[in-house]
Design a protein around this motif. Structure first.
Motif, short mmCIF file in Angstrom:
data_model
loop_
_atom_site.label_atom_id
_atom_site.label_comp_id
_atom_site.label_asym_id
_atom_site.label_seq_id
_atom_site.Cartn_x
_atom_site.Cartn_y
_atom_site.Cartn_z
N MET A 1 0.77 -1.18 0.01
CA MET A 1 -0.05 -0.01 -0.02
C MET A 1 0.88 1.33 0.05
SD MET A 1 -3.31 -1.04 -0.14
CE MET A 1 -4.40 0.17 0.71
N GLU A 2 2.01 1.09 0.46
CA GLU A 2 2.98 2.17 0.59
C GLU A 2 3.18 2.92 -0.97
OE1 GLU A 2 4.01 4.14 2.85
OE2 GLU A 2 3.66 3.09 4.75
N GLN A 3 3.04 2.22 -1.88
CA GLN A 3 3.36 2.36 -3.33
C GLN A 3 2.18 3.21 -3.75
OE1 GLN A 3 6.69 2.33 -4.30
NE2 GLN A 3 6.95 1.46 -2.09
N LYS A 4 0.91 3.33 -3.49
CA LYS A 4 -0.13 3.49 -4.11
C LYS A 4 -0.04 5.19 -3.92
CE LYS A 4 -2.41 -0.11 -4.49
NZ LYS A 4 -2.68 -1.02 -5.82
N LEU A 5 -0.52 5.72 -5.19
CA LEU A 5 -0.68 7.32 -5.12
C LEU A 5 -1.89 7.57 -4.58
CD1 LEU A 5 0.37 9.89 -6.31
CD2 LEU A 5 -0.64 9.35 -8.51
N ILE A 6 -1.72 8.59 -3.69
CA ILE A 6 -3.09 9.02 -3.06
C ILE A 6 -3.20 10.48 -3.51
CG2 ILE A 6 -4.21 9.37 -0.88
CD1 ILE A 6 -3.61 6.70 -1.54
N SER A 7 -4.30 10.88 -4.16
CA SER A 7 -4.80 12.13 -4.48
C SER A 7 -5.51 12.59 -3.42
CB SER A 7 -5.59 12.10 -5.72
OG SER A 7 -4.99 11.63 -6.83
N ILE A 8 -5.19 14.16 -3.49
CA ILE A 8 -5.76 14.90 -2.23
C ILE A 8 -6.77 15.97 -3.14
CG2 ILE A 8 -5.93 16.50 -0.41
CD1 ILE A 8 -3.61 14.91 0.71
N ALA A 9 -8.06 16.00 -2.99
CA ALA A 9 -8.89 17.02 -3.92
C ALA A 9 -9.48 18.04 -2.96
CB ALA A 9 -10.11 16.35 -4.43
N LEU A 10 -8.57 19.23 -3.25
CA LEU A 10 -8.74 20.39 -2.24
C LEU A 10 -9.55 21.55 -3.05
CD1 LEU A 10 -6.02 21.61 0.29
CD2 LEU A 10 -7.86 23.38 -0.86
N CYS A 11 -10.61 21.99 -2.74
CA CYS A 11 -11.35 23.06 -3.05
C CYS A 11 -11.29 24.30 -2.48
CB CYS A 11 -12.92 22.60 -3.23
SG CYS A 11 -12.93 21.56 -4.52
N THR A 12 -10.94 25.34 -2.95
CA THR A 12 -10.71 26.80 -2.40
C THR A 12 -11.75 27.89 -2.91
OG1 THR A 12 -9.04 27.46 -4.07
CG2 THR A 12 -8.43 26.29 -2.06
N TYR A 13 -12.15 28.44 -1.92
CA TYR A 13 -13.07 29.77 -2.48
C TYR A 13 -13.08 30.72 -1.38
CZ TYR A 13 -16.83 32.95 -3.45
OH TYR A 13 -17.66 33.97 -4.12
N ASN A 14 -12.23 31.95 -1.31
CA ASN A 14 -12.06 32.78 -0.63
C ASN A 14 -11.66 32.37 0.69
OD1 ASN A 14 -12.59 34.78 -2.48
ND2 ASN A 14 -14.89 34.98 -1.70
N GLY A 15 -10.69 31.58 0.87
CA GLY A 15 -10.34 30.76 2.09
C GLY A 15 -8.91 31.24 2.46
N GLU A 16 -8.31 32.36 2.09
CA GLU A 16 -6.94 32.84 2.36
C GLU A 16 -6.70 32.60 3.76
OE1 GLU A 16 -6.38 36.76 1.18
OE2 GLU A 16 -7.75 37.65 2.41
N LYS A 17 -7.58 32.99 4.67
CA LYS A 17 -7.35 33.10 6.13
C LYS A 17 -6.64 31.88 6.86
CE LYS A 17 -9.53 34.24 10.52
NZ LYS A 17 -10.70 34.74 11.17
N HIS A 18 -7.08 30.64 6.18
CA HIS A 18 -6.64 29.44 6.92
C HIS A 18 -6.06 28.45 5.85
CE1 HIS A 18 -8.79 30.72 10.41
NE2 HIS A 18 -10.11 30.72 9.88
N LEU A 19 -5.99 28.72 4.54
CA LEU A 19 -5.55 27.87 3.65
C LEU A 19 -3.97 27.14 3.94
CD1 LEU A 19 -6.05 26.41 0.98
CD2 LEU A 19 -5.22 28.43 -0.09
N ALA A 20 -3.33 28.30 4.09
CA ALA A 20 -1.76 27.95 4.53
C ALA A 20 -1.71 27.07 5.40
CB ALA A 20 -0.99 29.21 4.89
#
Length: 304
Positions: A1-20
């Protein structure tokens, strides 16, 4: 399982305050074989530039920006379509992930389509509360009916197998995409729960749910029931639904809108009472008079 590629789908909309802060928690996961797909939904703040800054320093990150605002359901569908990994995790723009989140979810998904976990609420300023998203929760292979009057699968807690996408697309235009995912996975007995807090879930005035509640204070108490009705309509469109289950959902939806004198809907009361253990598995077990009193109260709230 360590070789599996895991994608992360992250959506943003006016989220500058906490995105970092959220991105820091993602790039520092103990599981390193990641693809991080960030899709901005026409933000008017600095969200997209923050994402681009992280992409410059981490080749695992790819950034996209929609030409028009899609809304959170369709934006997540768009983001999921842009991923290439064997498994996909969904990320909000303002939470904080525990550093072992991906590792824990991947090791527990097995041959299921979807695995979900628990979260703990944090305040807008990052103060961690003692309130979990799911309190004293046990999944125990619940019946699909558990999604007809509520939901316990939250998008930000999930990891899905790529094959699941063909069963959930397109997302319904109305309602919530994570309710839809939970229903489809549960209906096919492909849903699993990890009883661990793997996310710090931020609640603040700009969150989608809070905005919905604040939109019309007088209708707050009806929002929950209106959403149930919307999701019941969505579930009826699922192509894998057998005729018997389709009939039950349709009868429940009709009963939701049936008016009886003076307050109570007898058809709804019958359905709620006879299927109480399936419709309300997260509540205490009730029998006889106790169950009837609960059902009467619930049915009256739908009517009001």
């Amino acid at each position: 399982m360590e070789q599996k590629l895991i994608s992360i789908a992250l959506c943003t909309y006016n989220g500058e305050k906490h995105l970092a802060e959220q991105l820091d928690s993602i790039v520092n996961q103990t599981y390193k074989n990641l693809e991080i797909v960030i899709v901005d939904d026409c933000s008017t703040d600095n969200s997209y530039n923050i994402a681009l800054g992280y992409a410059e320093n981490d080749k695992r990150i790819r950034c996209f920006r929609n030409k028009t605002n899609l809304g959170f359901n369709k934006n997540f569908e768009n983001a999921l379509n842009l991923t290439t990994g064997d498994y996909i995790a969904i990320s909000d723009q303002d939470d904080i992930w525990m550093d072992t989140k991906i590792y824990e979810l991947l090791n527990n998904i097995g041959d299921n389509w979807l695995v979900f976990s628990n979260s703990v609420y944090i305040e807008d300023d990052g103060t961690v509360t003692d309130k979990p998203l799911l309190l004293n929760f046990k999944y125990l292979q619940r019946n699909y009916m558990a999604f007809l009057l509520g939901n316990f699968v939250t998008g930000h807690t999930t990891l899905m197998a790529r094959e699941f996408l063909e069963h959930i697309f397109p997302f319904p235009e109305n309602g919530y995409y994570d309710w839809w995912m939970g229903f489809v996975a549960s209906y096919n007995h492909k849903l699993r729960y990890v009883d661990k807090i793997l996310t710090q879930y931020r609640i603040h005035e700009k969150s989608v749910i809070q905005q919905s509640l604040a939109a019309d204070a007088e209708k707050q108490k009806k929002l929950y029931f209106a959403l149930n009705s919307t999701m019941q309509s969505n579930y009826l469109t699922y192509k894998g639904l057998n005729n018997s289950d389709k009939k039950f959902i349709l009868n429940l939806k009709k009963a939701y809108h049936q008016v009886n004198y003076p307050y109570y809907n007898l058809k709804l009361i019958h359905l709620l009472y006879s299927q109480y253990l399936n419709l309300f598995p997260y509540l205490k077990k009730r029998k006889g008079i106790s169950r009837l009193l609960f059902v009467l109260k619930y049915a009256r709230r739908v009517k009001e």
